[in-house]
Design a protein around this motif. Structure first.
Motif, mmCIF file in Angstrom:
data_model
loop_
_atom_site.group_PDB
_atom_site.id
_atom_site.type_symbol
_atom_site.label_atom_id
_atom_site.label_comp_id
_atom_site.label_asym_id
_atom_site.label_seq_id
_atom_site.Cartn_x
_atom_site.Cartn_y
_atom_site.Cartn_z
ATOM 1 N N ARG A 201 28.391 25.223 56.606
ATOM 2 C CA ARG A 201 27.186 25.385 57.420
ATOM 3 C C ARG A 201 25.909 24.872 56.764
ATOM 4 N NH1 ARG A 201 27.050 30.054 61.552
ATOM 5 N NH2 ARG A 201 25.955 28.354 62.556
ATOM 6 N N ASP A 202 25.999 24.249 55.576
ATOM 7 C CA ASP A 202 24.830 23.560 55.013
ATOM 8 C C ASP A 202 24.482 22.407 55.946
ATOM 9 O OD1 ASP A 202 24.928 25.236 52.818
ATOM 10 O OD2 ASP A 202 25.458 23.663 51.376
ATOM 11 N N VAL A 203 23.208 22.061 56.017
ATOM 12 C CA VAL A 203 22.755 20.936 56.824
ATOM 13 C C VAL A 203 22.456 19.772 55.882
ATOM 14 C CG1 VAL A 203 21.007 20.088 58.450
ATOM 15 C CG2 VAL A 203 21.849 22.454 58.623
ATOM 16 N N VAL A 204 23.034 18.608 56.193
ATOM 17 C CA VAL A 204 22.952 17.435 55.320
ATOM 18 C C VAL A 204 22.519 16.196 56.104
ATOM 19 C CG1 VAL A 204 24.744 18.361 53.783
ATOM 20 C CG2 VAL A 204 25.396 16.822 55.645
ATOM 21 N N THR A 205 22.112 15.152 55.363
ATOM 22 C CA THR A 205 21.816 13.849 55.965
ATOM 23 C C THR A 205 22.791 12.832 55.391
ATOM 24 O OG1 THR A 205 20.182 13.323 54.258
ATOM 25 C CG2 THR A 205 19.360 14.359 56.270
ATOM 26 N N ILE A 206 22.894 11.685 56.097
ATOM 27 C CA ILE A 206 23.794 10.612 55.673
ATOM 28 C C ILE A 206 23.042 9.282 55.682
ATOM 29 C CG2 ILE A 206 25.882 11.767 56.470
ATOM 30 C CD1 ILE A 206 25.803 9.876 58.941
ATOM 31 N N ASP A 207 23.645 8.286 55.031
ATOM 32 C CA ASP A 207 23.080 6.931 55.065
ATOM 33 C C ASP A 207 23.796 6.113 56.146
ATOM 34 O OD1 ASP A 207 25.521 6.053 54.017
ATOM 35 O OD2 ASP A 207 24.728 5.734 51.999
ATOM 36 N N SER A 208 23.503 4.834 56.215
ATOM 37 C CA SER A 208 24.070 3.976 57.260
ATOM 38 C C SER A 208 25.576 3.764 57.103
ATOM 39 C CB SER A 208 23.351 2.623 57.270
ATOM 40 O OG SER A 208 23.506 1.986 56.016
ATOM 41 N N HIS A 209 26.140 4.145 55.950
ATOM 42 C CA HIS A 209 27.587 4.027 55.713
ATOM 43 C C HIS A 209 28.305 5.361 55.930
ATOM 44 C CE1 HIS A 209 26.932 0.016 54.155
ATOM 45 N NE2 HIS A 209 26.007 0.498 53.344
ATOM 46 N N HIS A 210 27.610 6.323 56.515
ATOM 47 C CA HIS A 210 28.153 7.666 56.774
ATOM 48 C C HIS A 210 28.439 8.437 55.488
ATOM 49 C CE1 HIS A 210 28.464 6.709 61.052
ATOM 50 N NE2 HIS A 210 28.895 5.530 60.645
ATOM 51 N N LEU A 211 27.755 8.066 54.406
ATOM 52 C CA LEU A 211 27.884 8.785 53.133
ATOM 53 C C LEU A 211 26.791 9.839 53.044
ATOM 54 C CD1 LEU A 211 28.661 5.976 50.534
ATOM 55 C CD2 LEU A 211 30.113 7.928 51.103
ATOM 56 N N LEU A 212 27.177 11.023 52.615
ATOM 57 C CA LEU A 212 26.236 12.118 52.441
ATOM 58 C C LEU A 212 25.137 11.708 51.460
ATOM 59 C CD1 LEU A 212 27.265 15.760 52.072
ATOM 60 C CD2 LEU A 212 25.630 14.824 50.493
ATOM 61 N N THR A 213 23.882 11.972 51.821
ATOM 62 C CA THR A 213 22.777 11.614 50.932
ATOM 63 C C THR A 213 22.092 12.832 50.322
ATOM 64 O OG1 THR A 213 21.293 11.425 52.842
ATOM 65 C CG2 THR A 213 22.252 9.387 51.981
ATOM 66 N N ARG A 214 21.874 13.877 51.128
ATOM 67 C CA ARG A 214 21.224 15.051 50.546
ATOM 68 C C ARG A 214 21.405 16.277 51.429
ATOM 69 N NH1 ARG A 214 15.931 16.344 52.332
ATOM 70 N NH2 ARG A 214 15.289 14.995 54.036
ATOM 71 N N VAL A 215 21.153 17.447 50.828
ATOM 72 C CA VAL A 215 21.181 18.714 51.557
ATOM 73 C C VAL A 215 19.763 18.978 52.069
ATOM 74 C CG1 VAL A 215 21.597 21.194 51.394
ATOM 75 C CG2 VAL A 215 23.031 19.617 50.100
ATOM 76 N N VAL A 216 19.651 19.205 53.360
ATOM 77 C CA VAL A 216 18.365 19.500 53.980
ATOM 78 C C VAL A 216 18.112 21.003 53.974
ATOM 79 C CG1 VAL A 216 17.040 19.340 56.132
ATOM 80 C CG2 VAL A 216 18.554 17.482 55.471
ATOM 81 N N ARG A 217 19.182 21.780 54.255
ATOM 82 C CA ARG A 217 19.036 23.233 54.298
ATOM 83 C C ARG A 217 20.335 23.894 53.846
ATOM 84 N NH1 ARG A 217 18.033 23.872 59.479
ATOM 85 N NH2 ARG A 217 20.064 24.660 60.068
ATOM 86 N N LYS A 218 20.222 24.825 52.910
ATOM 87 C CA LYS A 218 21.378 25.596 52.451
ATOM 88 C C LYS A 218 21.634 26.741 53.429
ATOM 89 C CE LYS A 218 23.362 25.198 49.079
ATOM 90 N NZ LYS A 218 24.653 24.483 48.953
ATOM 91 N N SER A 219 22.898 27.052 53.643
ATOM 92 C CA SER A 219 23.297 28.096 54.591
ATOM 93 C C SER A 219 23.362 29.479 53.956
ATOM 94 C CB SER A 219 24.673 27.766 55.162
ATOM 95 O OG SER A 219 25.633 27.761 54.106
ATOM 96 N N GLY A 220 23.452 29.533 52.634
ATOM 97 C CA GLY A 220 23.676 30.811 51.958
ATOM 98 C C GLY A 220 25.153 31.092 51.724
#
Length: 160
Positions: free
Chosen positions: A68-87
């Protein structure tokens, strides 16, 4: 492509039965090449916006990412960073394949997760990831793991 193509072999670790499986899951990848060249873990997610996704599985090898962490990806569908931790936290267990009691340890841990009503995923019957939602007391699970780790039957960790 021959061996002189200059391309690296990509090995994808997939989830057999993700806890958040749904009809609209979106697959992204986490780069694991810092530990094993060419390795990636496929993560099941729910798309929230054009570029944000909620993790819908329990990462086996990707550190710092939990259910349930919220993440972003780059144009290759690779995870780039965590935007929000779920706990949520992830309890990971790796069984020692050659251990004489491996099958019994598998059954014991599976039963422990089910009895504790803890969502979990297995990978090839050897790797276990257990979801620890906010406020979960993992003490009874850890009490079962410690003697098994000391006996050389498994390795374990908790990631958040």
């Amino acid at each position: 492509m021959g061996p002189s193509s200059g391309r690296h072999h990509i090995a994808i670790i997939t989830h057999e039965d993700p806890i958040g499986r749904g009809p609209t899951n979106y697959m992204i990848h986490a780069d694991l090449s810092d530990r094993q060249d060419g390795w990636r873990e496929q993560l099941w997610t729910r798309q929230l916006t054009d570029d944000t996704f909620e993790v819908a599985c329990l990462p086996f090898f990707t550190y710092g990412i939990c259910y349930r962490d919220v993440v972003t990806i780059d144009s290759h569908h690779l995870l780039t960073r965590v935007v929000r931790k779920s706990g949520h936290r992830t309890l990971r267990v790796a069984l020692v394949v050659e251990h004489v009691d491996r099958d019994q340890v598998h059954e014991l841990l599976h039963g422990k997760a089910v009895a504790g009503d803890l969502a979990h995923e297995w990978l090839q019957g050897t790797y276990l990831a257990v979801d620890l939602p906010p406020g979960t007391d993992e003490a009874s699970f850890v009490e079962a793991l410690e003697p098994l780790a000391q006996a050389g039957a498994l390795h374990w960790e908790i990631d958040s």
